[in-house]
Scaffold this motif. Structure first.
Motif, short mmCIF file in Angstrom:
data_model
loop_
_atom_site.label_atom_id
_atom_site.label_comp_id
_atom_site.label_asym_id
_atom_site.label_seq_id
_atom_site.Cartn_x
_atom_site.Cartn_y
_atom_site.Cartn_z
N THR A 77 0.70 -1.24 0.23
CA THR A 77 0.15 -0.20 -0.19
C THR A 77 1.24 1.40 0.18
OG1 THR A 77 -1.93 -0.84 0.77
CG2 THR A 77 -1.41 1.50 1.26
N ASP A 93 -5.91 -1.55 -5.33
CA ASP A 93 -5.72 -1.85 -3.88
C ASP A 93 -6.05 -2.99 -3.08
OD1 ASP A 93 -4.09 -2.70 -1.55
OD2 ASP A 93 -3.92 0.07 -0.93
N GLU A 94 -6.12 -4.35 -3.47
CA GLU A 94 -6.56 -5.44 -2.63
C GLU A 94 -8.34 -5.21 -3.20
OE1 GLU A 94 -5.30 -7.91 0.04
OE2 GLU A 94 -2.87 -6.60 0.26
MG LIG Z 1 -1.90 -2.61 2.12
#
Ligand SMILES: [Mg+2]
Ligand SMILES: Nc1ncnc2c1ncn2[C@@H]1O[C@H](COP(=O)(O)OP(=O)(O)O)[C@@H](O)[C@H]1O
Length: 373
Positions: free
Chosen positions: A63, A178-179
């Motif tokens: 991240t 992000d995910e």
């Molecule tokens: Mg992360």
């Protein structure tokens, strides 16, 4: 002929991030403060149109790296280039990137169409063009029929598609994700993986996708970087990193890998408790080095061995049937077990499979094992 894409879509040049107040930030010697870095000395080029993933365990810096590319965090050292332009220090709205987060952050009081149109309206794009682009984008993510609905009436997968449409409608040079699928249940996640990849191919935009799920990274990516403790362990195609892991971290993080300890001696690995097994000549491994023999469960044979294979006997400790495959846990020596995965093609009946306590012979082709430090 001139290369139409002279610059990588994303270039990271020796990027590091240290958070202020992190424990070792005040440490006298930078060499001993590795743990204070969220991201450490990462250099990476991502090509235009590539589907590139950052894969690694929670806390490894994925991240943080994405935030530095998006402009939400500044690197402590190094620079970020987008399409050849140095954007280090520029705010997010001065970069031609968009981010899709795991939490969708949609406006619940606006229709799907208005959610997608939001960014374009703020840019002052003519209404007719907005209408067209929003309609095209909702069609692309298969929500064209319900453009007037509001987010609270949608399923998790539908909301994720709205978030995707809202980011893509801006036609960013790079989309950071992000995910984005982490909150979805397994079945929906698998379907969205396929869809997302199709959408990416269709729009041709560079995707930088963050995940801790190795299956996801292997199935979706053109290339991926395996991250560990703020660094890139290995970067390559899914096949590169799965078939030819360069470290025991990558070997064990991606899928199941058997790591059997031993000593390397001229083309063989002498197992700590067991025979010497042929591994072929390995350049860069000195005789007498302590190594791990890495071999994937699906590369191990249980019968019909061929000449030249490495063969060793063990005792079956567990048999796990899971539909198409059976996994055997086989003990080679006290404390040293390997997983063996077999398709249930030939031994399809229970009584044909091995059970606990039976002695078996296993084997593999020397070229299918790796010798890791
Ligand atoms: Mg992360
Ligand atoms: N704002 C912050 N302040 C201090 N430390 C942070 C901050 N954000 C992340 N970290 C630390 O940086 C490391 C990497 O975090 P992160 O990039 O979120 O990892 P990932 O996304 O791979 O789970 C972790 O050790 C985390 O605790």
């Amino acid at each position: 002929m001139q290369d139409p894409h002279p610059h990588p879509a994303v270039r990271l040049d020796r990027v590091s991030k240290q958070y202020a107040g992190a424990p070792a930030a005040t440490h006298a010697s930078p060499d001993t403060s590795a743990h204070a870095y969220a991201v450490r000395d990462i250099s990476l080029d991502i090509a235009p149109g590539e589907f590139f993933s950052l894969l690694g365990p929670s806390g490894c810096g994925k991240t943080t790296l994405l935030r530095m590319i998006g402009g939400f965090a500044d690197p402590t050292e190094g620079s970020v280039l987008l399409g050849g332009e140095d954007v280090t220090g520029l705010p997010p709205n001065k970069r031609n990137v968009n981010t899709v987060f795991q939490s969708y952050a949609l406006f619940d009081h606006l229709s799907l169409a208005d959610n997608v149109a939001f960014g374009l309206k703020r840019k002052g794009i003519p209404r007719a063009e907005i209408r067209q682009r929003v309609a095209d984008m909702l069609d692309l993510v298969q929500l064209g029929g319900i453009a007037d609905r509001k987010p609270p009436t949608l399923s998790g997968g539908q909301r994720q598609r709205v978030a995707l449409a809202r980011a893509l409608v801006n036609r960013p040079q790079v989309l950071l994700l992000d995910e984005p699928l982490a909150a979805l249940d397994l079945k929906l996640r698998r379907r969205m993986q396929v869809e997302l990849k199709q959408i990416q191919r269709e729009v041709g935009i560079t995707f930088l996708f963050v995940t801790h799920d190795q299956d996801e990274a292997l199935t979706m990516s053109d290339r991926l970087a395996v991250m560990n403790e703020g660094r890139i362990e290995q970067c390559g195609t899914p096949e590169d990193v799965y078939e030819r892991p360069s470290s025991s971290f990558t070997a064990s993080f991606l899928g199941t890998s058997n790591l059997v300890p031993g000593i390397y001696r001229s083309g063989e690995v002498v197992l700590d408790q067991g025979p010497a097994l042929p591994v072929g000549t390995r350049t860069g491994v000195a005789d007498g080095s302590r190594v791990s023999l890495s071999i994937r469960p699906e590369k191990i044979w249980l019968s019909d061995f061929e000449a030249g294979m490495a063969q060793v006997t063990g005792v079956v400790r567990e048999t796990v049937y899971s539909g198409p495959t059976t996994t055997y846990l086989i003990e080679l020596a006290p404390g040293i077990t390997v997983h063996v995965l077999e398709q249930n093609t030939f031994r399809s009946r229970m009584e044909d499979r091995w059970s606990g306590g039976e002695q078996v012979e296993i084997g593999w082709k020397p070229e299918h094992c790796l010798v890791l430090d």
